[in-house]
Design a protein around this motif. Structure first.
Motif, short mmCIF file in Angstrom:
data_model
loop_
_atom_site.label_atom_id
_atom_site.label_comp_id
_atom_site.label_asym_id
_atom_site.label_seq_id
_atom_site.Cartn_x
_atom_site.Cartn_y
_atom_site.Cartn_z
N ARG A 108 0.81 -1.22 0.00
CA ARG A 108 0.00 0.00 0.00
C ARG A 108 0.84 1.27 0.00
NH1 ARG A 108 -3.94 -0.17 4.88
NH2 ARG A 108 -2.03 -0.88 5.92
N ASN A 159 -2.75 5.04 -4.41
CA ASN A 159 -4.08 4.45 -4.51
C ASN A 159 -4.14 3.42 -5.63
OD1 ASN A 159 -5.15 5.88 -2.36
ND2 ASN A 159 -5.85 7.57 -3.65
N ALA A 161 -7.20 0.56 -5.23
CA ALA A 161 -8.47 1.30 -5.23
C ALA A 161 -8.13 2.77 -5.42
CB ALA A 161 -9.21 1.11 -3.92
N SER A 162 -8.52 3.31 -6.56
CA SER A 162 -8.15 4.70 -6.84
C SER A 162 -9.37 5.53 -7.20
CB SER A 162 -7.12 4.74 -7.97
OG SER A 162 -7.68 4.21 -9.15
N GLN A 185 -1.72 4.25 1.21
CA GLN A 185 -3.19 4.20 1.33
C GLN A 185 -3.54 3.70 2.72
OE1 GLN A 185 -6.07 1.34 -0.77
NE2 GLN A 185 -6.25 3.22 -1.95
N SER A 219 -7.02 3.74 4.19
CA SER A 219 -8.30 3.04 4.32
C SER A 219 -9.16 3.20 3.07
CB SER A 219 -9.08 3.57 5.54
OG SER A 219 -9.48 4.91 5.30
N VAL A 220 -10.02 2.21 2.89
CA VAL A 220 -11.03 2.28 1.83
C VAL A 220 -12.36 1.97 2.48
CG1 VAL A 220 -11.84 1.34 -0.38
CG2 VAL A 220 -9.37 1.49 0.09
N LYS A 268 -15.03 5.97 -0.40
CA LYS A 268 -14.08 6.92 0.19
C LYS A 268 -12.73 6.27 0.45
CE LYS A 268 -17.35 9.99 2.49
NZ LYS A 268 -17.85 10.52 3.76
N ILE A 269 -11.71 6.89 -0.08
CA ILE A 269 -10.35 6.38 0.05
C ILE A 269 -9.53 7.44 0.79
CG2 ILE A 269 -8.29 5.67 -1.23
CD1 ILE A 269 -10.33 5.11 -3.61
N ARG A 270 -8.80 7.01 1.82
CA ARG A 270 -7.94 7.95 2.56
C ARG A 270 -6.48 7.56 2.40
NH1 ARG A 270 -11.21 11.42 5.40
NH2 ARG A 270 -13.33 10.63 5.56
N THR A 271 -5.67 8.55 2.12
CA THR A 271 -4.29 8.31 1.77
C THR A 271 -3.43 9.41 2.39
OG1 THR A 271 -5.22 7.57 -0.34
CG2 THR A 271 -2.83 7.73 -0.23
N ALA A 318 -13.83 7.10 -5.25
CA ALA A 318 -13.65 6.10 -6.31
C ALA A 318 -14.57 6.43 -7.49
CB ALA A 318 -13.94 4.70 -5.78
#
Lengths: 203, 203
Positions: free
Chosen positions: B98, B134, B139-140, B166, B168-169, B173-176, B196
């Motif tokens: 990740r 991501n 997951a982007s 990365q 969390s997904v 919602k993706i947090r990076t 996403a």
């Protein structure tokens, strides 16, 4: 303090050469591997230009002293700098005593999603514009925190308006907001916290 | 999904021409108005290169279809793009499943405060690197919000490490997060919220 919002145009030399370099950047991104041009000839010609410039330019330390002389706008930054081929460049006008704006249309070199401005490029333009608004409003500093919100995709090839406004000055803390609009709609907004601190200029 | 983290090197043409264009950009910012070079001759030579490229390149719409073909890394973006003279360019390697990182040393075209990286350039590099992390993690999406904190000035002319991970997904919602370090010290950190969503590629 008031600042000259325009970094100005020098009819001679460097600005014209930099404008031509911007054309080269755009043409190379547009060409990619789809061009009929002889790219090793292009590379040779560009390397020859770089060689000629390198052999007739001052040491970097001398140039740093030169580019930071005076207290007005610099001319080398990557957003508004007339002497920087990376800069679109933005050209600011005052809206009121705390607000400035610029118009720009961005091409392929600034692309993120298909046919759209790269989110990081929007952050770059806004960070710089917030800083210039601070200078214009009379209290400036270095960025401590920048929050950028993306409301809709920002189009390439269409006129954008980039605006920034100083909101408050509380001791050394300066708060400034800005946005990028296309066709009257807000695409990106930003809030910046700046600290009134001025790194020494090279002497 | 895994992605090829390297946009690759094409030994022929375009990459070499773009690398030469980066030399021109750097040399022009270093020259400014302190050079002994004949800047109108430099402008003429650069305009001639742009003319030759323009006359042998496809229409922009065709190039857009070409540059978005396939699903891997693109080669034209302003951060890692081998085909974009504005890009330093960053070259990513995987740290774990990740996390990615890149090393880069930035010169005068990326300057903000004296001898330091422009805060907006740091935001640009981080936004892009978060996005690549991501993709690498599987997951982007597009940036919805980016917060950048500036802990200390980021030096030019010194090796920087740019990292992103990365975190969390959660549904779409993706947090990076990411950071830029110099000499082991964190200069800039960033948190990004991505959604996403994938804008259509030109066909």
């Amino acid at each position: 303090m008031t600042i000259d919002l325009h970094s100005g145009t020098r009819p001679a030399g460097v600005d014209a050469a930099v404008a031509a370099a911007r054309r080269v950047i755009d043409a190379l991104v547009r060409a990619g591997d789809m061009t009929d041009a002889d790219m090793s000839d292009i590379a040779d010609r560009l390397n020859a230009v770089a060689d000629d410039l390198d052999s007739s330019s001052p040491p970097v330390d001398d140039r740093l002293v030169d580019m930071w002389r005076g207290d007005g706008m610099t001319r080398h930054d990557p957003v508004a700098g007339r002497e920087n081929p990376i800069a679109p460049p933005l050209d600011y006008t005052a809206v009121d005593s705390r607000t400035i704006e610029a118009e720009a249309t961005l091409g392929l070199p600034y692309q993120g999603p298909p046919s759209c401005v790269h989110g990081g490029v929007s952050a770059l333009l806004l960070d710089h514009t917030l800083g210039v608004a601070n200078g214009w409003a009379g209290a400036s500093g270095v960025t401590a925190e920048l929050t950028v919100r993306y409301h809709r995709l920002t189009p390439l090839f269409e006129p954008l308006t980039i605006t920034a406004r100083q909101i408050s000055v509380d001791g050394r803390k300066i708060r400034t907001t800005g946005e990028i609009k296309a066709g009257g709609e807000t695409c990106v907004s930003a809030e910046g916290l700046f600290i009134a601190k001025h790194p020494p200029r090279p002497r």
